[in-house]
Write an enzyme that holds these catalytic residues in place. Sequence first.
Site, PDB file in Angstrom:
ATOM      1  N   PRO A   2      10.684  -9.314   2.531  1.00  0.00           N
ATOM      2  CG  PRO A   2      10.621  -7.642   4.118  1.00  0.00           C
ATOM      3  CD  PRO A   2      10.774  -7.879   2.677  1.00  0.00           C
ATOM      4  CD  GLU A   3       5.489 -12.045  -0.181  1.00  0.00           C
ATOM      5  OE1 GLU A   3       4.470 -12.730  -0.038  1.00  0.00           O
ATOM      6  OE2 GLU A   3       6.027 -11.826  -1.275  1.00  0.00           O
ATOM      7  CE  LYS A  59       3.151  -9.021   3.794  1.00  0.00           C
ATOM      8  NZ  LYS A  59       2.745  -8.103   2.703  1.00  0.00           N
ATOM      9  NE  ARG A 112      12.361   0.560  -2.681  1.00  0.00           N
ATOM     10  CZ  ARG A 112      11.299  -0.090  -3.132  1.00  0.00           C
ATOM     11  NH1 ARG A 112      11.403  -1.338  -3.442  1.00  0.00           N
ATOM     12  NH2 ARG A 112      10.161   0.514  -3.268  1.00  0.00           N
ATOM     13  NE  ARG A 151     -13.768  -8.165   2.223  1.00  0.00           N
ATOM     14  CZ  ARG A 151     -13.373  -7.101   2.912  1.00  0.00           C
ATOM     15  NH1 ARG A 151     -12.914  -6.036   2.302  1.00  0.00           N
ATOM     16  NH2 ARG A 151     -13.432  -7.108   4.222  1.00  0.00           N
ATOM     17  NE  ARG A 251       2.950  -4.314  -5.082  1.00  0.00           N
ATOM     18  CZ  ARG A 251       3.439  -4.948  -4.018  1.00  0.00           C
ATOM     19  NH1 ARG A 251       2.675  -5.157  -2.974  1.00  0.00           N
ATOM     20  NH2 ARG A 251       4.687  -5.370  -3.983  1.00  0.00           N
TER      21      ARG A 251
END
Length: 264
Positions: A2-3, A59, A112, A151, A251
């Site tokens: 799910p995004e 989300k 999970r 940033r 990631r």
Amino acid sequence: MPELPEVHNFKLYFDAAATGQTIASVRVHDDYIIRNMSGPAFADALAGRTITGSLRRGKYLFAELDNGHSLLLHFGMTGDLNLYQDEVDRHKFERFALHFTDGNILGFDDPRKFARILYLHDRDTYIREIKLGPDALDISLQTWLTAVRGRKTTIKGVLLNQSILAGVGNLYADEICYRTRIHPAARVDSLTDEQLTSIHTETVAVMTYGTENAPYYKNYPENWFWHVWRQEGKPGPEGIGEVKITKVAGRTTYYVEGWQMLVE
DNA sequence: TGTGATGTTGAATG
DNA sequence: GCATTCAACATCAC
């Protein structure tokens, strides 16, 4: 899976299955994913409530209840919904299920157990507490530029930061970087306003396409990066460059060498 | 059979 | 206080 676009699909499924339904009872098989209550207290809080609608932000999917409270469904990595009538259709990894007064059952599956389910008295207070940013479908260019300019972290790092914008995950972040020809590890303060603007444009475009077409990844257009995602060493889309694997913002990350630039 | 996974958090560090 | 990094979470699938 799910995004943002996938959670949008969950919202459509949830609205069709649950809006207007009254909860007769709740069956909890494993209350680990219910983060702010015990299983019995959760079942107690929901019994007798009618679901009046839902709101998605990033989300996060908030089910609205007839007493003004909300039920937060966050799907983690493997959350899923399953509507059924007959027990034989219950999925193996169902963690809890809403039993409606008309006999339908809405199961929440999650092998999970990274999902987060919360019973909330006030949805907006919760959104403020977790500093959830504007939805990636709606964020204005000005808000985006103000939030990210200067940033020192990577562009992928800000795309994944849910307090800057809500909804982009690991797969779509790579897709967006691919489309803008920017290396996911490029530092934000090395990018021009034009580049940051194109990131914003592509973010909204990708999210919009995903929600409007409600597709599954494999149905995305041929030239999307998704088709070669996770295929290290393969040629990039349309035969340009080569797919590489690396790690960015903690990631696993894929990009196309010879197509995406690590701007200085 | 060890490794990695479409996510988030809280602790540690700068 | 803010920005950033990263290990930890629980379990399954390849």
